[in-house]
Design a protein around this motif. Structure first.
Motif, PDB file in Angstrom:
ATOM      1  N   THR A  69      16.257  10.298  11.176  1.00  0.00           N
ATOM      2  CA  THR A  69      16.613  11.406  10.271  1.00  0.00           C
ATOM      3  C   THR A  69      15.851  11.272   8.957  1.00  0.00           C
ATOM      4  OG1 THR A  69      18.478  10.300   9.201  1.00  0.00           O
ATOM      5  CG2 THR A  69      18.972  11.519  11.218  1.00  0.00           C
ATOM      6  N   ILE A  70      15.607  10.020   8.546  1.00  0.00           N
ATOM      7  CA  ILE A  70      14.843   9.795   7.314  1.00  0.00           C
ATOM      8  C   ILE A  70      13.421  10.329   7.481  1.00  0.00           C
ATOM      9  CG2 ILE A  70      13.737   7.986   5.916  1.00  0.00           C
ATOM     10  CD1 ILE A  70      16.245   6.460   5.950  1.00  0.00           C
ATOM     11  N   PHE A  71      12.816  10.067   8.665  1.00  0.00           N
ATOM     12  CA  PHE A  71      11.454  10.539   8.888  1.00  0.00           C
ATOM     13  C   PHE A  71      11.406  12.058   8.848  1.00  0.00           C
ATOM     14  CE2 PHE A  71      11.009   6.479  11.589  1.00  0.00           C
ATOM     15  CZ  PHE A  71      10.841   5.717  10.442  1.00  0.00           C
ATOM     16  N   LYS A  72      12.436  12.709   9.425  1.00  0.00           N
ATOM     17  CA  LYS A  72      12.462  14.183   9.420  1.00  0.00           C
ATOM     18  C   LYS A  72      12.535  14.704   7.990  1.00  0.00           C
ATOM     19  CE  LYS A  72      14.741  14.956  13.821  1.00  0.00           C
ATOM     20  NZ  LYS A  72      16.101  14.958  14.305  1.00  0.00           N
ATOM     21  N   ALA A  73      13.423  14.088   7.197  1.00  0.00           N
ATOM     22  CA  ALA A  73      13.577  14.534   5.805  1.00  0.00           C
ATOM     23  C   ALA A  73      12.262  14.348   5.043  1.00  0.00           C
ATOM     24  CB  ALA A  73      14.704  13.743   5.130  1.00  0.00           C
ATOM     25  N   PHE A  74      11.608  13.192   5.264  1.00  0.00           N
ATOM     26  CA  PHE A  74      10.333  12.943   4.596  1.00  0.00           C
ATOM     27  C   PHE A  74       9.297  13.980   4.993  1.00  0.00           C
ATOM     28  CE2 PHE A  74      11.501   8.843   2.984  1.00  0.00           C
ATOM     29  CZ  PHE A  74      10.661   8.736   1.898  1.00  0.00           C
ATOM     30  N   ALA A  75       9.261  14.306   6.290  1.00  0.00           N
ATOM     31  CA  ALA A  75       8.283  15.284   6.764  1.00  0.00           C
ATOM     32  C   ALA A  75       8.505  16.605   6.041  1.00  0.00           C
ATOM     33  CB  ALA A  75       8.425  15.463   8.268  1.00  0.00           C
ATOM     34  N   LYS A  80       6.736  20.530   2.170  1.00  0.00           N
ATOM     35  CA  LYS A  80       7.114  21.405   1.055  1.00  0.00           C
ATOM     36  C   LYS A  80       6.138  21.204  -0.108  1.00  0.00           C
ATOM     37  CE  LYS A  80       9.854  24.269  -1.216  1.00  0.00           C
ATOM     38  NZ  LYS A  80       8.820  24.840  -2.082  1.00  0.00           N
ATOM     39  N   PHE A  81       5.826  19.927  -0.381  1.00  0.00           N
ATOM     40  CA  PHE A  81       4.887  19.644  -1.471  1.00  0.00           C
ATOM     41  C   PHE A  81       3.504  20.209  -1.155  1.00  0.00           C
ATOM     42  CE2 PHE A  81       7.141  15.730  -3.533  1.00  0.00           C
ATOM     43  CZ  PHE A  81       8.126  16.588  -3.989  1.00  0.00           C
ATOM     44  N   GLU A  82       3.118  20.143   0.128  1.00  0.00           N
ATOM     45  CA  GLU A  82       1.803  20.675   0.496  1.00  0.00           C
ATOM     46  C   GLU A  82       1.772  22.186   0.259  1.00  0.00           C
ATOM     47  OE1 GLU A  82      -1.409  19.971   3.939  1.00  0.00           O
ATOM     48  OE2 GLU A  82       0.410  20.960   4.624  1.00  0.00           O
ATOM     49  N   GLU A  83       2.881  22.818   0.641  1.00  0.00           N
ATOM     50  CA  GLU A  83       2.995  24.280   0.443  1.00  0.00           C
ATOM     51  C   GLU A  83       2.856  24.613  -1.050  1.00  0.00           C
ATOM     52  OE1 GLU A  83       6.851  26.959   0.778  1.00  0.00           O
ATOM     53  OE2 GLU A  83       6.532  25.807   2.605  1.00  0.00           O
ATOM     54  N   ASP A  84       3.513  23.794  -1.897  1.00  0.00           N
ATOM     55  CA  ASP A  84       3.419  24.009  -3.345  1.00  0.00           C
ATOM     56  C   ASP A  84       1.970  23.891  -3.816  1.00  0.00           C
ATOM     57  OD1 ASP A  84       6.140  24.203  -3.310  1.00  0.00           O
ATOM     58  OD2 ASP A  84       6.521  22.204  -4.139  1.00  0.00           O
ATOM     59  N   ARG A 126      -3.201   1.512   5.204  1.00  0.00           N
ATOM     60  CA  ARG A 126      -4.182   2.504   4.761  1.00  0.00           C
ATOM     61  C   ARG A 126      -5.093   2.890   5.918  1.00  0.00           C
ATOM     62  NH1 ARG A 126      -5.365  -1.121  -0.316  1.00  0.00           N
ATOM     63  NH2 ARG A 126      -3.896  -0.269  -1.802  1.00  0.00           N
ATOM     64  N   GLU A 127      -5.552   1.867   6.660  1.00  0.00           N
ATOM     65  CA  GLU A 127      -6.498   2.148   7.739  1.00  0.00           C
ATOM     66  C   GLU A 127      -5.860   2.892   8.898  1.00  0.00           C
ATOM     67  OE1 GLU A 127      -8.231  -1.667   8.483  1.00  0.00           O
ATOM     68  OE2 GLU A 127      -9.419  -1.596   6.638  1.00  0.00           O
ATOM     69  N   SER A 128      -4.627   2.493   9.264  1.00  0.00           N
ATOM     70  CA  SER A 128      -4.040   3.106  10.462  1.00  0.00           C
ATOM     71  C   SER A 128      -3.459   4.493  10.189  1.00  0.00           C
ATOM     72  CB  SER A 128      -2.978   2.189  11.061  1.00  0.00           C
ATOM     73  OG  SER A 128      -1.941   2.020  10.140  1.00  0.00           O
ATOM     74  N   THR A 129      -3.126   4.792   8.919  1.00  0.00           N
ATOM     75  CA  THR A 129      -2.508   6.099   8.654  1.00  0.00           C
ATOM     76  C   THR A 129      -3.446   7.052   7.928  1.00  0.00           C
ATOM     77  OG1 THR A 129      -1.645   5.454   6.493  1.00  0.00           O
ATOM     78  CG2 THR A 129      -0.226   5.024   8.395  1.00  0.00           C
ATOM     79  N   GLY A 130      -4.447   6.501   7.247  1.00  0.00           N
ATOM     80  CA  GLY A 130      -5.342   7.369   6.483  1.00  0.00           C
ATOM     81  C   GLY A 130      -4.748   7.769   5.143  1.00  0.00           C
ATOM     82  N   SER A 151      -0.320   8.698  -1.020  1.00  0.00           N
ATOM     83  CA  SER A 151      -0.873  10.047  -1.070  1.00  0.00           C
ATOM     84  C   SER A 151      -1.796  10.286   0.117  1.00  0.00           C
ATOM     85  CB  SER A 151      -1.580  10.317  -2.390  1.00  0.00           C
ATOM     86  OG  SER A 151      -2.517   9.315  -2.624  1.00  0.00           O
ATOM     87  N   GLY A 152      -1.866  11.551   0.527  1.00  0.00           N
ATOM     88  CA  GLY A 152      -2.677  11.917   1.681  1.00  0.00           C
ATOM     89  C   GLY A 152      -2.166  13.218   2.267  1.00  0.00           C
ATOM     90  N   THR A 153      -2.505  13.489   3.519  1.00  0.00           N
ATOM     91  CA  THR A 153      -1.976  14.692   4.173  1.00  0.00           C
ATOM     92  C   THR A 153      -0.524  14.409   4.526  1.00  0.00           C
ATOM     93  OG1 THR A 153      -2.496  13.850   6.363  1.00  0.00           O
ATOM     94  CG2 THR A 153      -4.226  15.118   5.257  1.00  0.00           C
ATOM     95  N   PRO A 154       0.292  15.459   4.715  1.00  0.00           N
ATOM     96  CA  PRO A 154       1.684  15.206   5.100  1.00  0.00           C
ATOM     97  C   PRO A 154       1.779  14.296   6.334  1.00  0.00           C
ATOM     98  CG  PRO A 154       1.416  17.504   4.548  1.00  0.00           C
ATOM     99  CD  PRO A 154       0.042  16.898   4.511  1.00  0.00           C
ATOM    100  N   GLU A 155       0.896  14.503   7.316  1.00  0.00           N
ATOM    101  CA  GLU A 155       0.959  13.688   8.539  1.00  0.00           C
ATOM    102  C   GLU A 155       0.721  12.214   8.224  1.00  0.00           C
ATOM    103  OE1 GLU A 155       0.145  17.806   9.360  1.00  0.00           O
ATOM    104  OE2 GLU A 155      -0.979  16.412   8.109  1.00  0.00           O
ATOM    105  N   ALA A 156      -0.292  11.961   7.372  1.00  0.00           N
ATOM    106  CA  ALA A 156      -0.608  10.571   7.013  1.00  0.00           C
ATOM    107  C   ALA A 156       0.563   9.943   6.268  1.00  0.00           C
ATOM    108  CB  ALA A 156      -1.866  10.542   6.143  1.00  0.00           C
ATOM    109  N   ILE A 157       1.185  10.735   5.386  1.00  0.00           N
ATOM    110  CA  ILE A 157       2.311  10.222   4.604  1.00  0.00           C
ATOM    111  C   ILE A 157       3.480   9.860   5.516  1.00  0.00           C
ATOM    112  CG2 ILE A 157       4.125  10.954   2.995  1.00  0.00           C
ATOM    113  CD1 ILE A 157       1.996  12.253   1.321  1.00  0.00           C
ATOM    114  N   ILE A 158       3.762  10.706   6.494  1.00  0.00           N
ATOM    115  CA  ILE A 158       4.899  10.457   7.392  1.00  0.00           C
ATOM    116  C   ILE A 158       4.649   9.168   8.186  1.00  0.00           C
ATOM    117  CG2 ILE A 158       6.210  11.360   9.367  1.00  0.00           C
ATOM    118  CD1 ILE A 158       5.206  14.212   8.168  1.00  0.00           C
TER     119      ILE A 158
END
Length: 295
Positions: A69-75, A80-84, A126-130, A151-158
């Motif tokens: 559930t934490i991962f979902k909330a983070f995603a 949302k931040f990317e949309e902003d 850093r290397e495995s997530t970008g 910091s990074g793309t939402p996918e990398a952050i998740i």
């Protein structure tokens, strides 16, 4: 996926608390008009999301729940931040999209595990997530925590947050102020039972002639805000007695000092007893703090 490993670890349904540091503007974006955005995030992720009160420029957003559930909330927060960012770019000449940035608040005691020997762990992340990951060198004002900036793309952050959660669970650090996974009490009870025989300090058990069954006792001190001490003591001391019994540690709570908003708790016992007592105290605090909805 890492979280399946975390979930199955000793059959614990692991609950974690992860905290984020946000600027007022970011908090406004997460809350949304009339609180609609945060309500939707809570409902869809299943995580508890609490936002600290107050009008200081920095606010703490606490996310608690089973790891998935934490991962979902983070995603949801990252998207949302990317949309902003996209919205703010539509009226600016900038062409390259700035990355999404989240700041986690991590107990300093867990930062070592995140960085790894000679920076190996953080480099691997850093290397495995970008994503870019940075652990602040200094502690946050008036606390024993550090900010970890991702910091990074939402996918990398998740992906990065997942790895950080795994590290936190593996480190299983008990010093974490509120960022502890609290397993169910039966598991704790088994742990407590493994620490038997409980001998009152300074005595040896007759069953082991000449052998001191308890390793040398040590002492650990905690400070707890006055307004939270009640939840640890419980009605007529029921909770504190329960913690004493389960942990096998001696726990003394100092009287309130005049003018101080904190109380000192001294825990004495074997290292295992002490960790168990800290665990139980933290679990009480976590349920109290998250239950109150404000930090």
């Amino acid at each position: 996926m890492e979280n399946s490993k975390v979930q199955s670890e000793g059959g614990l349904n692991v609950t974690l608390t992860i905290r984020l540091l946000m600027h007022g503007k970011e908090v406004g974006s997460i809350i949304g008009k009339k609180g609609e955005t945060v309500k939707k995030m809570r409902e869809e992720s299943g995580a508890r999301i609490n936002i600290s009160e107050g009008n200081c420029p920095e606010r703490i957003v606490t996310i608690t729940g089973p790891t998935d559930t934490i991962f979902k909330a983070f995603a949801m927060i990252a998207y949302k931040f990317e949309e902003d960012i996209i919205n703010s770019m539509s009226n600016s000449p900038a062409t390259s999209k700035p990355p999404v940035t989240l700041r986690l608040v991590v107990p300093a005691s867990q930062c070592g595990s995140l960085i790894g020997k000679g920076g190996s762990k953080i480099k691997e992340m850093r290397e495995s997530t970008g994503a870019q990951v940075q652990v602040a060198g200094d502690m946050l004002p008036n606390s024993t925590e550090r900010a970890v900036t991702i910091s990074g793309t939402p996918e990398a952050i998740i992906q990065c947050v997942k790895q950080i959660c795994v590290v936190m669970l593996e480190a299983y650090t008990i010093q974490g102020q509120y960022a502890i996974p609290h397993p169910d009490l039966t598991k704790l009870h088994q742990l407590a039972m493994q620490q038997t025989p409980f001998t009152p300090l300074g005595q040896t058990t007759p069953a082991f002639p000449g052998l001191d069954a308890s390793p040398p006792a040590s002492t650990h001190e905690l400070t707890i805000p006055n307004d939270l001490i009640g939840c640890i003591i419980g009605r007529q001391g029921t909770k504190i007695n329960e913690i004493r019994q389960m942990s096998g540690a001696q726990i003394k709570i100092a009287n309130a000092m005049e003018g101080s908003s904190e109380r000192q708790i001294t825990i004495t016992g074997t290292p295992a007893n002490i960790s168990l007592a800290q665990y139980l105290i933290n679990a009480r605090l976590t349920s109290e703090v998250t239950g109150m909805g404000t930090l």
